[in-house]
Design a protein around this motif. Structure first.
Motif, PDB file in Angstrom:
ATOM      1  N   PHE A  20      15.051   5.399  10.746  1.00 56.48           N
ATOM      2  CA  PHE A  20      14.820   6.161   9.759  1.00 56.48           C
ATOM      3  C   PHE A  20      13.622   5.106   8.444  1.00 56.48           C
ATOM      4  O   PHE A  20      13.357   5.602   7.451  1.00 56.48           O
ATOM      5  N   SER A  21      12.904   4.331   9.413  1.00 54.73           N
ATOM      6  CA  SER A  21      12.072   3.314   8.258  1.00 54.73           C
ATOM      7  C   SER A  21      10.626   3.199   8.997  1.00 54.73           C
ATOM      8  O   SER A  21       9.730   2.826   8.338  1.00 54.73           O
ATOM      9  N   HIS A  22      10.599   3.488  10.293  1.00 52.99           N
ATOM     10  CA  HIS A  22       9.322   3.292  10.897  1.00 52.99           C
ATOM     11  C   HIS A  22       8.079   4.272  10.385  1.00 52.99           C
ATOM     12  O   HIS A  22       8.165   5.342  10.903  1.00 52.99           O
ATOM     13  N   GLY A  23       7.423   3.788   9.522  1.00 52.09           N
ATOM     14  CA  GLY A  23       6.373   4.581   8.898  1.00 52.09           C
ATOM     15  C   GLY A  23       6.807   5.436   7.748  1.00 52.09           C
ATOM     16  O   GLY A  23       6.188   6.379   7.350  1.00 52.09           O
ATOM     17  N   LEU A  24       8.193   5.134   7.411  1.00 52.57           N
ATOM     18  CA  LEU A  24       8.450   6.004   6.174  1.00 52.57           C
ATOM     19  C   LEU A  24       7.736   6.112   5.045  1.00 52.57           C
ATOM     20  O   LEU A  24       7.414   7.096   4.328  1.00 52.57           O
ATOM     21  N   TRP A  25       7.611   4.577   4.611  1.00 48.57           N
ATOM     22  CA  TRP A  25       7.060   4.595   3.172  1.00 48.57           C
ATOM     23  C   TRP A  25       5.351   5.116   3.148  1.00 48.57           C
ATOM     24  O   TRP A  25       5.206   5.546   2.126  1.00 48.57           O
ATOM     25  N   ILE A  26       4.884   4.844   4.208  1.00 47.77           N
ATOM     26  CA  ILE A  26       3.297   5.443   4.321  1.00 47.77           C
ATOM     27  C   ILE A  26       3.366   7.001   4.386  1.00 47.77           C
ATOM     28  O   ILE A  26       2.637   7.726   4.055  1.00 47.77           O
ATOM     29  N   THR A  27       4.541   7.471   5.029  1.00 48.58           N
ATOM     30  CA  THR A  27       4.745   9.094   4.932  1.00 48.58           C
ATOM     31  C   THR A  27       4.894   9.493   3.667  1.00 48.58           C
ATOM     32  O   THR A  27       4.396  10.581   3.223  1.00 48.58           O
ATOM     33  N   ILE A  28       5.837   8.985   2.705  1.00 50.58           N
ATOM     34  CA  ILE A  28       6.098   9.371   1.472  1.00 50.58           C
ATOM     35  C   ILE A  28       4.714   9.219   0.755  1.00 50.58           C
ATOM     36  O   ILE A  28       4.575   9.962  -0.058  1.00 50.58           O
ATOM     37  N   ILE A  29       3.783   8.141   0.815  1.00 58.12           N
ATOM     38  CA  ILE A  29       2.818   7.783  -0.049  1.00 58.12           C
ATOM     39  C   ILE A  29       1.852   9.023   0.418  1.00 58.12           C
ATOM     40  O   ILE A  29       1.176   9.407  -0.683  1.00 58.12           O
ATOM     41  N   GLU A  31       2.991  12.193   1.562  1.00 60.14           N
ATOM     42  CA  GLU A  31       3.541  13.609   1.213  1.00 60.14           C
ATOM     43  C   GLU A  31       3.412  13.803  -0.242  1.00 60.14           C
ATOM     44  O   GLU A  31       3.389  14.920  -0.484  1.00 60.14           O
ATOM     45  N   ILE A  32       3.513  12.942  -0.991  1.00 58.76           N
ATOM     46  CA  ILE A  32       3.652  13.308  -2.457  1.00 58.76           C
ATOM     47  C   ILE A  32       2.337  13.829  -2.968  1.00 58.76           C
ATOM     48  O   ILE A  32       2.542  14.951  -3.811  1.00 58.76           O
ATOM     49  N   PRO A  33       1.515  12.958  -3.132  1.00 58.10           N
ATOM     50  CA  PRO A  33       0.014  13.495  -3.600  1.00 58.10           C
ATOM     51  C   PRO A  33      -0.490  14.879  -2.824  1.00 58.10           C
ATOM     52  O   PRO A  33      -0.943  15.792  -3.314  1.00 58.10           O
ATOM     53  N   ALA A  70      -7.419  21.619   0.340  1.00 53.41           N
ATOM     54  CA  ALA A  70      -7.445  20.868  -0.958  1.00 53.41           C
ATOM     55  C   ALA A  70      -6.397  19.634  -0.584  1.00 53.41           C
ATOM     56  O   ALA A  70      -6.774  18.646  -1.146  1.00 53.41           O
ATOM     57  N   MET A  71      -5.291  19.912   0.064  1.00 50.66           N
ATOM     58  CA  MET A  71      -4.317  18.975   0.312  1.00 50.66           C
ATOM     59  C   MET A  71      -4.809  17.831   1.185  1.00 50.66           C
ATOM     60  O   MET A  71      -4.366  16.751   0.987  1.00 50.66           O
ATOM     61  N   TRP A  72      -5.498  18.345   2.203  1.00 46.68           N
ATOM     62  CA  TRP A  72      -5.660  17.449   3.487  1.00 46.68           C
ATOM     63  C   TRP A  72      -6.851  16.439   2.838  1.00 46.68           C
ATOM     64  O   TRP A  72      -6.993  15.418   3.395  1.00 46.68           O
ATOM     65  N   ILE A  73      -7.766  17.145   2.545  1.00 45.35           N
ATOM     66  CA  ILE A  73      -9.230  16.208   2.368  1.00 45.35           C
ATOM     67  C   ILE A  73      -9.002  14.804   1.847  1.00 45.35           C
ATOM     68  O   ILE A  73      -9.278  13.772   2.241  1.00 45.35           O
ATOM     69  N   PRO A  74      -8.294  14.740   0.478  1.00 48.33           N
ATOM     70  CA  PRO A  74      -8.157  13.527  -0.237  1.00 48.33           C
ATOM     71  C   PRO A  74      -6.950  12.679   0.751  1.00 48.33           C
ATOM     72  O   PRO A  74      -7.145  11.339   0.303  1.00 48.33           O
ATOM     73  N   TYR A  76      -6.149  12.669   3.972  1.00 44.85           N
ATOM     74  CA  TYR A  76      -6.393  12.480   5.314  1.00 44.85           C
ATOM     75  C   TYR A  76      -6.455  11.111   5.840  1.00 44.85           C
ATOM     76  O   TYR A  76      -5.946  10.444   6.606  1.00 44.85           O
ATOM     77  N   PRO A  77      -7.135  10.185   4.840  1.00 45.49           N
ATOM     78  CA  PRO A  77      -7.331   8.778   5.318  1.00 45.49           C
ATOM     79  C   PRO A  77      -5.734   8.083   5.170  1.00 45.49           C
ATOM     80  O   PRO A  77      -5.450   7.275   6.123  1.00 45.49           O
ATOM     81  N   ILE A  78      -5.036   8.586   4.429  1.00 43.31           N
ATOM     82  CA  ILE A  78      -3.657   7.997   4.246  1.00 43.31           C
ATOM     83  C   ILE A  78      -2.717   8.406   5.776  1.00 43.31           C
ATOM     84  O   ILE A  78      -2.061   7.845   6.264  1.00 43.31           O
ATOM     85  N   ASP A  79      -3.220   9.608   6.225  1.00 43.06           N
ATOM     86  CA  ASP A  79      -2.484  10.181   7.501  1.00 43.06           C
ATOM     87  C   ASP A  79      -3.053   9.414   8.536  1.00 43.06           C
ATOM     88  O   ASP A  79      -2.105   9.144   9.586  1.00 43.06           O
ATOM     89  N   ILE A  80      -4.363   8.992   8.478  1.00 40.00           N
ATOM     90  CA  ILE A  80      -4.703   8.269   9.534  1.00 40.00           C
ATOM     91  C   ILE A  80      -4.000   6.793   9.891  1.00 40.00           C
ATOM     92  O   ILE A  80      -3.627   6.642  10.860  1.00 40.00           O
TER      93      ILE A  80
END
Length: 136
Positions: A20-29, A31-33, A70-74, A76-80
């Protein structure tokens, strides 16, 4: 091999909390924007004069694709960074030992490839996003 085997391995190597936590916070960071951008862009396009010009059937497809881009370009670095964080494995079977934080991953990526390291693989993601967001 499959999701069940992955979950078993994760529990064995990192414990129940990792499910429930492995990468959860970075995923939330990420997803929201990303979804805030998606809905704002889609809403603005839907209210634009282009909506009438494209028609009720074509406009949602085109606007979904544009909003997806528009959602992925800014974000995407977080996704990486998120992906690298999630695929890490602990060193020597020690729970959480030797795992890099999001900040450490970011610094390591930047040192290795500069800003462009955060956009590696963006083109296929945008191609997929256009199709996905056009039809959903």
């Amino acid at each position: 091999r499959n999701e069940i085997e992955c979950a078993r391995w994760l529990i064995k190597t990192e414990g129940w909390c990792a499910l429930f936590s492995h990468g959860l916070w970075i995923t939330i960071i990420r997803e929201i924007p990303s979804f805030a951008i998606y809905f704002v862009v889609y809403g603005m396009l839907a209210k634009s004069s282009m909506a009438a010009a494209l028609g009720e059937h074509m406009a949602p497809l085109i606007f979904g694709a544009i909003a997806g881009w528009a959602m992925w370009i800014p974000t995407y670095p977080i996704d990486i960074v998120k992906t690298i964080e999630q695929v890490q494995t602990p060193k020597n079977g020690q729970k959480g030992k030797g795992m890099l934080t999001s900040g450490q991953i970011t610094a390591k990526l930047y040192r290795a490839g500069g800003v462009m390291a955060f956009f590696d693989g963006l083109e296929p993601k945008l191609a997929r996003a256009a199709i996905k967001h056009a039809v959903t």
